[in-house]
Each structure stands twice: as structure tokens, then as C-alpha cells.
Design a protein around this motif. Structure first.
Motif, PDB file in Angstrom:
ATOM      1  N   ALA A 150      61.776   1.909  28.660  1.00 36.83           N
ATOM      2  CA  ALA A 150      60.956   1.749  27.462  1.00 36.83           C
ATOM      3  C   ALA A 150      59.663   1.013  27.771  1.00 36.83           C
ATOM      4  N   LEU A 151      59.758  -0.040  28.605  1.00 31.32           N
ATOM      5  CA  LEU A 151      58.566  -0.782  28.974  1.00 31.32           C
ATOM      6  C   LEU A 151      57.621   0.062  29.796  1.00 31.32           C
ATOM      7  N   ALA A 152      58.188   0.945  30.562  1.00 30.62           N
ATOM      8  CA  ALA A 152      57.348   1.782  31.419  1.00 30.62           C
ATOM      9  C   ALA A 152      56.584   2.820  30.616  1.00 30.62           C
ATOM     10  N   GLN A 153      57.004   3.034  29.311  1.00 26.64           N
ATOM     11  CA  GLN A 153      56.354   4.053  28.499  1.00 26.64           C
ATOM     12  C   GLN A 153      55.127   3.529  27.769  1.00 26.64           C
ATOM     13  N   THR A 154      54.889   2.212  27.714  1.00 24.88           N
ATOM     14  CA  THR A 154      53.718   1.650  27.051  1.00 24.88           C
ATOM     15  C   THR A 154      52.976   0.726  28.005  1.00 24.88           C
ATOM     16  N   ARG A 155      51.724   0.507  27.669  1.00 26.07           N
ATOM     17  CA  ARG A 155      50.900  -0.425  28.439  1.00 26.07           C
ATOM     18  C   ARG A 155      49.876  -1.037  27.498  1.00 26.07           C
ATOM     19  N   PRO A 198      38.909   8.761  24.296  1.00 26.68           N
ATOM     20  CA  PRO A 198      40.198   8.980  24.966  1.00 26.68           C
ATOM     21  C   PRO A 198      40.510   7.825  25.904  1.00 26.68           C
ATOM     22  N   ILE A 199      41.776   7.452  25.952  1.00 28.06           N
ATOM     23  CA  ILE A 199      42.168   6.293  26.764  1.00 28.06           C
ATOM     24  C   ILE A 199      42.231   6.648  28.242  1.00 28.06           C
ATOM     25  N   GLY A 200      42.843   7.766  28.552  1.00 26.15           N
ATOM     26  CA  GLY A 200      43.019   8.139  29.957  1.00 26.15           C
ATOM     27  C   GLY A 200      43.904   7.111  30.671  1.00 26.15           C
ATOM     28  N   ALA A 201      43.469   6.717  31.848  1.00 23.05           N
ATOM     29  CA  ALA A 201      44.223   5.723  32.615  1.00 23.05           C
ATOM     30  C   ALA A 201      43.597   4.344  32.516  1.00 23.05           C
ATOM     31  N   ALA A 202      42.602   4.173  31.646  1.00 21.25           N
ATOM     32  CA  ALA A 202      41.873   2.906  31.558  1.00 21.25           C
ATOM     33  C   ALA A 202      42.739   1.809  30.943  1.00 21.25           C
ATOM     34  N   THR A 203      42.501   0.594  31.401  1.00 19.11           N
ATOM     35  CA  THR A 203      43.125  -0.592  30.820  1.00 19.11           C
ATOM     36  C   THR A 203      42.077  -1.502  30.169  1.00 19.11           C
ATOM     37  N   PRO A 242      50.419   4.257  24.638  1.00 19.57           N
ATOM     38  CA  PRO A 242      51.330   5.003  25.511  1.00 19.57           C
ATOM     39  C   PRO A 242      50.879   4.951  26.975  1.00 19.57           C
ATOM     40  N   GLN A 243      51.812   5.168  27.842  1.00 20.06           N
ATOM     41  CA  GLN A 243      51.521   5.111  29.274  1.00 20.06           C
ATOM     42  C   GLN A 243      50.492   6.169  29.672  1.00 20.06           C
TER      43      GLN A 243
END
Length: 509
Positions: free
Chosen positions: A19-24, A85-90, A66-67
Motif C-alpha cells: 500500500a505504501l509503495a502505491q503512493t508518494r 501532469p505529475i509524471g515521476a516528479a516529486t 499515486p505512484q
């Protein structure tokens, strides 16, 4: 048994890790494209969900997403909405541009919520506070004249501090009140015009005192919304059956991250308008004669009408212009004896406003003074207003707001109404009577005029009403944003005033 518990614990840890791996977490800062400063209160929403936050005082935010995939929507009042769009950005930094939509399209609704005017299901019209204050009127209703369609506004008189009547879309009741409901910062208040004298004929002798809406200083107003139609009654009940006037006072919310000091002053002159045209061919008397008791020339013993001899007539004993001692009675026209009873009034307003906003907290302190000297003697108004408003947003997204409005009004007004008042007798002053040159009282202070009538000057000096009003209008509210589009609000208020009056009717009046 122990093996079962151990397996259960391992499965829970595994599921939690999945579950933790599915969000960031994504964080960033929202700024104004024009100034580069951080924008507080911007809604950051994950598109297609109810997951969202608001930026803090510096414009910063942090949101769980979401991840993979997803789009963030950045929106704020007065700014263009932007999707990214979020993409892979943090880390996401966004600049919002001001919206080209006219501010006049956004109005404050009856519940104190800003909405697009086109989305409302009822008729409303909004006036900004600057437009109201620019007219330099002590009564806020008079300041609305000519600015609102479908609204009739009429002053009871031109005297200082007199009341004003307002009707929205005409008169709807023959027996009940046709006045709209006044609402200040979401709290209904009184706009009554309290009569000094009771009884069916009470208004025939009393002075023109103010309606209580006049206690609100136009300089303290941020905006006014006029609510028309049945929607007002649906929101506020039968009290608003004739419409509602929604007043929002200043709170510093529009001051953009700065401390602002504004000093204002205004000075206006007021003159009487619309006096009738009087004939100046005939003077005091009736039937072409102006006889005085014993032919001694005391004009106050003669007839007070203005149908005596024509000016320029040869004096004779028959027409009364030749006195018993053989001299002629002074007899000439005074064309301005009524106009000169009125003087040039003045209105002087002074005030200072201190306002500030740091993004999460805002305040506004307004102190204003109004001094009005009317167009007649014994017609004065002195009013002092102090208004403090503001709000703050706590870390848990709870919003606190409130306002305190204090007013102190001192009004002096002459008697108006029936024929015994100065204004009732003024229209019948003979055209040959030197109203400004003749004494209006005896050595003992008694009235000096025609029998059974008050000299207009004596009346305004000796028959008047003094009113002293102290009023507080206080409001407080607490709100919480459950979701970016769901808000819970609780509001409370207090409107209280004391009105002390002293009415004088001198002896021999």
C-alpha cells in the motif's frame, strides 16, 4: 497458534508495504506569475478525486499522489486555473497568471460566499465600497442613488441626519413594511426609523431622525449586494420579503501581503434646491388692504396673508398704508425672505484606515468622523465610527473571522411636519415681511410673530429634538474546509443600540 499469529503479522506487513509503495508525496510552491510572490490559499487538487490541499502563507504545499500517473489542478479566485501532469516528479513549482475575468462578475451571495454572478439563480447587483464612499454621503442609502436599477431611494428631508426610504422593485404591501432587510457581514440588523412621538399623529410634530442604516459609515464598506426577488425571503424569511441589502465591511482581505495606511478627507457644500416661485406683486394683507390695529403700523397685528395692496400703490387710510399719524407704512417686497431662511450646509468627513495581510491572517482598522451642518439652524449631525475586522486561517484549515462596528451619533433636528413647525409657517410668510431683519423674539425670549403662529427662526431655535445613539454591530464566524469543495460555517452576531432623545417645545410655541 503462534505460527498462525506470525503468518498473520507477516501478511499485514506485506500488504502495508504494498500500500505504501502505491503512493508518494509531491511538494512544491505556487507563485504569482506577475510578482513572483507565493500565493496562499491556492487549491491543489488531484484530478478526478477529492484528494487536495491548500497552499500555506508562502504558497507551499505537499500532497500524497499515486505512484504513477495523475494530474494536479491548481485553482484560485482571480487566477487562471492550471493543470499539470505529475509524471515521476516529486517537486512541482507552478506560476499562476491573473484571470482576465472582470471582477464585477464575482458577487457575494446572501450566505457570504463568493460566486460567479452568472451561476446564481436570482437577481442581484453589487456595488464596490469605493463607489459608495466617493459620493461623500453620511447615509449609505443616499450613496446608492443612481447606482442600482429597480431601486427607489428617497430622502425624508434635506436636514442633517434625516432618514432615507428605500424600495426594491416598488411597493408590495399596503399594510406591512416595504423596507428591505439589512444584513451586515451575514448578520441581519435593524434599519428602523424610531418615532419620537407616539399616536396616529405622532409624525406631525416630531423631528426627522435618522434610520438606523445611517449608523454604518460608507468608508467602512467593502461591497454592497442588492438581493432582489423571492430569493431573499427564501434565505432570510418574511423579514426579507421586500428584498435584502447585504453589506460586507472591510477586513483587509484584499490587501496583498503588506501593511497599508489610507487617510481620507472630504468637504462638501449643500444648498437648498427646488423652492417654489413666489409672487412679488402683492404684500401683506387681504382684499387689497393692509390694516393694522388702530392704524399704528404694528404689522404683526395685521393679516398674515399676501393679498394686500399691490406694491407701488398710493398710501391711503382705506388701504392701510397711510398710518394714523400721517406717515406711510413701510411696504416693499422682500423676494428672498424665504430663500434666505436657508443657509449653505457643510459636510466634512475625515478618516484613517490601517489594514494588513500576510497570507493567512488579515485585519482592518477604520476610524472615521462625520460632521454635518444642515441647511437651517439647529440642524446638525456628528458621528464617529470605529470598525475592526479580520480573520485568520489556522494550521488545521479552520478559518476564524469577525468584526466589531461601533458608532456614536449625535443629531440635533428642528421640528417638521404640521403647520406649527418652521417649515409649515415659512411658506406663508408675507412677501412684504422682512424675515431676516425683524426680531424673532421678545426681550424675555418669547415668540414674536403673528398671532397663533411661530416665527420660523424662533421655532428652529426653541423647538427641536436632540438624539444620542450608541450602537454596536458585532459578528464572529468559524469555518472548516472538509474538502476543497465542501465548507462548514457557523456564524453569530449581535446588533444593539441605545437611543436617548430630548424633545423641547418652548412656552408660547
Amino acid at each position: 497458534m503462534k505460527r498462525t499469529l506470525l503468518l498473520s503479522f507477516l501478511l499485514m506487513v506485506t500488504f502495508l508495504q504494498v500500500a505504501l509503495a502505491q503512493t508518494r508525496s509531491v511538494s512544491g510552491r505556487v507563485t504569482d506569475q506577475k510578482s513572483g510572490e507565493g500565493l496562499p490559499g491556492v487549491t491543489v487538487l488531484l484530478k478526478g478525486t477529492t484528494n487536495g490541499v491548500s497552499t500555506d502563507a508562502d504558497g507551499s504545499f505537499a500532497l500524497s499522489v499515486p505512484q504513477t500517473g495523475g494530474t494536479l489542478i491548481f485553482s484560485s479566485v482571480g487566477m487562471n486555473t492550471q493543470e499539470m501532469p505529475i509524471g515521476a516528479a516529486t517537486q512541482m513549482n507552478v506560476s499562476l497568471a491573473p484571470s482576465n475575468r472582470e471582477l464585477s462578475e464575482v458577487v457575494v451571495t446572501a450566505l457570504g460566499i463568493e460566486k460567479d454572478k452568472r451561476t446564481l439563480g436570482y437577481a442581484t447587483q453589487e456595488i464596490q465600497g469605493a463607489a459608495v464612499a466617493s459620493k461623500s454621503e453620511p447615509n449609505v442609502l443616499n450613496a446608492l442613488q443612481g447606482k442600482v436599477s429597480g431601486v427607489s431611494i428617497n430622502g425624508a428631508s434635506g436636514l442633517a441626519g434625516s432618514s432615507t426610504n428605500i424600495n426594491i422593485r416598488g411597493i408590495t404591501s399596503l399594510t406591512g413594511s416595504n423596507q428591505p432587510l439589512f444584513v451586515v457581514d451575514g448578520i441581519p440588523i435593524s434599519n428602523d426609523t424610531d418615532r419620537t412621538n407616539g399616536g396616529a399623529a405622532g409624525t406631525l410634530y416630531g423631528a426627522q431622525t435618522a434610520n438606523r442604516g445611517a449608523d454604518i459609515d460608507p468608508e467602512n464598506i467593502a461591497s454592497i449586494s442588492i438581493l432582489k426577488g423571492p430569493a431573499a425571503a427564501a434565505l432570510y424569511g418574511s423579514r426579507a420579503s421586500s428584498g435584502a441589502i447585504l453589506i460586507t465591511t472591510k477586513s483587509g482581505a484584499n490587501v496583498n501581503k503588506k501593511l497599508e495606511v489610507v487617510v481620507n478627507t472630504g468637504f462638501n457644500f449643500q444648498t437648498v434646491l427646488g423652492l417654489p416661485d413666489f409672487q412679488n406683486d402683492y404684500g401683506q394683507g387681504t382684499g387689497g388692504t393692509n390694516t393694522t390695529t388702530g392704524g399704528l403700523g404694528d404689522i404683526l397685528t395685521g393679516n398674515a396673508n399676501s393679498w394686500g395692496p399691490a406694491f407701488g400703490t398710493t398710501p391711503t387710510r382705506a388701504n392701510g398704508l397711510l398710518l394714523a399719524n400721517g406717515s406711510s407704512l413701510p411696504y416693499q417686497a422682500y423676494p428672498n425672505n424665504i430663500r434666505d431662511f436657508f443657509k449653505t450646509g457643510t459636510l466634512w468627513t475625515n478618516g484613517v484606515q490601517l489594514a494588513g495581510n500576510n497570507g493567512t491572517s488579515n485585519f482592518s482598522l477604520n476610524v472615521n468622523s462625520t460632521t454635518q451642518k444642515g441647511i437651517t439652524e439647529s440642524s446638525n449631525l456628528q458621528r464617529t465610527n470605529i470598525q475592526l475586522g479580520g480573520g485568520t486561517t489556522l494550521q488545521n484549515k479552520i478559518r476564524l473571522a469577525g468584526s466589531v462596528n461601533f458608532s456614536q451619533s449625535d443629531q440635533l433636528a428642528p421640528q417638521t411636519g404640521n403647520g406649527g413647525s418652521a417649515f409649515g409657517t415659512l411658506a406663508t410668510v408675507p412677501r412684504s415681511f422682512d424675515l431676516q431683519g425683524q426680531p424673532y423674539q421678545t426681550a424675555t425670549g418669547a415668540n414674536l410673530y403673528f398671532s397663533g403662529r411661530d416665527n420660523p427662526y424662533w421655532n428652529v431655535y426653541n423647538t427641536n429634538t436632540a438624539s444620542n445613539v450608541t450602537r454596536f454591530i458585532n459578528t464572529a464566524s468559524i469555518s472548516y474546509d472538509i474538502l476543497p469543495w465542501v465548507n462548514v460555517l457557523y456564524r453569530a452576531g449581535l446588533d444593539t443600540y441605545t437611543d436617548r432623545r430630548k424633545q423641547i417645545a418652548a412656552l408660547t410655541s
